[in-house]
Write a protein that holds these residues in place. Structure first.
Motif, PDB file in Angstrom:
ATOM      1  N   PHE A  94       0.834  -1.183   0.000  1.00 49.81           N
ATOM      2  CA  PHE A  94       0.000   0.000   0.000  1.00 49.81           C
ATOM      3  C   PHE A  94       0.877   1.243   0.000  1.00 49.81           C
ATOM      4  CE2 PHE A  94      -2.482  -3.351   1.949  1.00 49.81           C
ATOM      5  CZ  PHE A  94      -3.652  -3.273   1.224  1.00 49.81           C
ATOM      6  N   ASP A  95       0.483   2.218  -0.788  1.00 46.75           N
ATOM      7  CA  ASP A  95       1.222   3.470  -0.820  1.00 46.75           C
ATOM      8  C   ASP A  95       0.513   4.507   0.053  1.00 46.75           C
ATOM      9  OD1 ASP A  95      -1.008   4.200  -2.281  1.00 46.75           O
ATOM     10  OD2 ASP A  95       0.050   4.393  -4.177  1.00 46.75           O
ATOM     11  N   GLU A  96       1.034   5.708   0.062  1.00 43.26           N
ATOM     12  CA  GLU A  96       0.479   6.769   0.912  1.00 43.26           C
ATOM     13  C   GLU A  96      -0.977   7.083   0.563  1.00 43.26           C
ATOM     14  OE1 GLU A  96       1.469  11.396   2.019  1.00 43.26           O
ATOM     15  OE2 GLU A  96       3.041  10.142   1.186  1.00 43.26           O
ATOM     16  N   ALA A  97      -1.305   7.087  -0.719  1.00 43.67           N
ATOM     17  CA  ALA A  97      -2.686   7.382  -1.135  1.00 43.67           C
ATOM     18  C   ALA A  97      -3.654   6.320  -0.613  1.00 43.67           C
ATOM     19  CB  ALA A  97      -2.770   7.475  -2.651  1.00 43.67           C
ATOM     20  N   MET A  98      -3.245   5.062  -0.680  1.00 45.65           N
ATOM     21  CA  MET A  98      -4.098   3.985  -0.173  1.00 45.65           C
ATOM     22  C   MET A  98      -4.241   4.093   1.341  1.00 45.65           C
ATOM     23  SD  MET A  98      -6.018   1.432  -0.893  1.00 45.65           S
ATOM     24  CE  MET A  98      -5.589   0.920  -2.543  1.00 45.65           C
ATOM     25  N   ALA A  99      -3.171   4.458   2.031  1.00 43.55           N
ATOM     26  CA  ALA A  99      -3.238   4.632   3.483  1.00 43.55           C
ATOM     27  C   ALA A  99      -4.231   5.732   3.841  1.00 43.55           C
ATOM     28  CB  ALA A  99      -1.851   4.953   4.041  1.00 43.55           C
ATOM     29  N   LYS A 100      -4.244   6.815   3.084  1.00 45.02           N
ATOM     30  CA  LYS A 100      -5.207   7.896   3.338  1.00 45.02           C
ATOM     31  C   LYS A 100      -6.638   7.404   3.131  1.00 45.02           C
ATOM     32  CE  LYS A 100      -2.158  11.752   2.363  1.00 45.02           C
ATOM     33  NZ  LYS A 100      -1.819  12.866   1.485  1.00 45.02           N
ATOM     34  N   ALA A 101      -6.846   6.595   2.096  1.00 45.87           N
ATOM     35  CA  ALA A 101      -8.184   6.051   1.836  1.00 45.87           C
ATOM     36  C   ALA A 101      -8.624   5.146   2.987  1.00 45.87           C
ATOM     37  CB  ALA A 101      -8.194   5.285   0.515  1.00 45.87           C
ATOM     38  N   TYR A 102      -7.709   4.317   3.485  1.00 46.35           N
ATOM     39  CA  TYR A 102      -8.032   3.458   4.627  1.00 46.35           C
ATOM     40  C   TYR A 102      -8.355   4.292   5.860  1.00 46.35           C
ATOM     41  CZ  TYR A 102      -7.193  -1.280   2.932  1.00 46.35           C
ATOM     42  OH  TYR A 102      -7.309  -2.480   2.301  1.00 46.35           O
TER      43      TYR A 102
END
Length: 107
Positions: free
Chosen positions: A29-37
């Motif tokens: 997971f990248d930073e964008a996916m972490a923000k979505a989570y």
């Protein structure tokens, strides 16, 4: 990466993401996916949400034992670890995830 979370705050304990990645076949997971989570985690923060139910189950399992240690594996952006740490201020709550950006989003 391992994150220690208590009612007093959170701090990173170690970073072993490179070796963990070698063992994992899960998508990274990248930073964008972490923000979505994080957005999803916030949407679950209500009286009937999963974090409240998990917190209640852990409180029941701990049964008043002070100073216990609780491990949240694959914590993503830090839930339910954060909710549990808030509810049990004398406990050590350890949150970990194979994806370093997820743990970074939790700090």
């Amino acid at each position: 990466m391992l994150l220690l979370r208590t009612a007093r705050g959170a701090r990173a304990l170690s970073t072993r993401a490179a070796s963990a990645r070698a063992l994992s076949t899960a998508p990274q997971f990248d930073e964008a996916m972490a923000k979505a989570y994080n957005i999803v985690a916030e949407n679950h923060r209500h009286a009937d949400g999963p974090w409240s139910r998990m917190r209640d189950k852990v409180i029941e399992a701990v049964d008043g034992r002070a100073g216990c240690t609780i491990l949240d594996l694959a914590s993503g952006p830090g839930e339910p670890a954060a909710t549990i740490a808030d509810a049990l201020p004398s406990a050590q709550v350890l949150a970990t995830d194979v994806a370093e950006p997820m743990v970074a989003a939790a700090t």
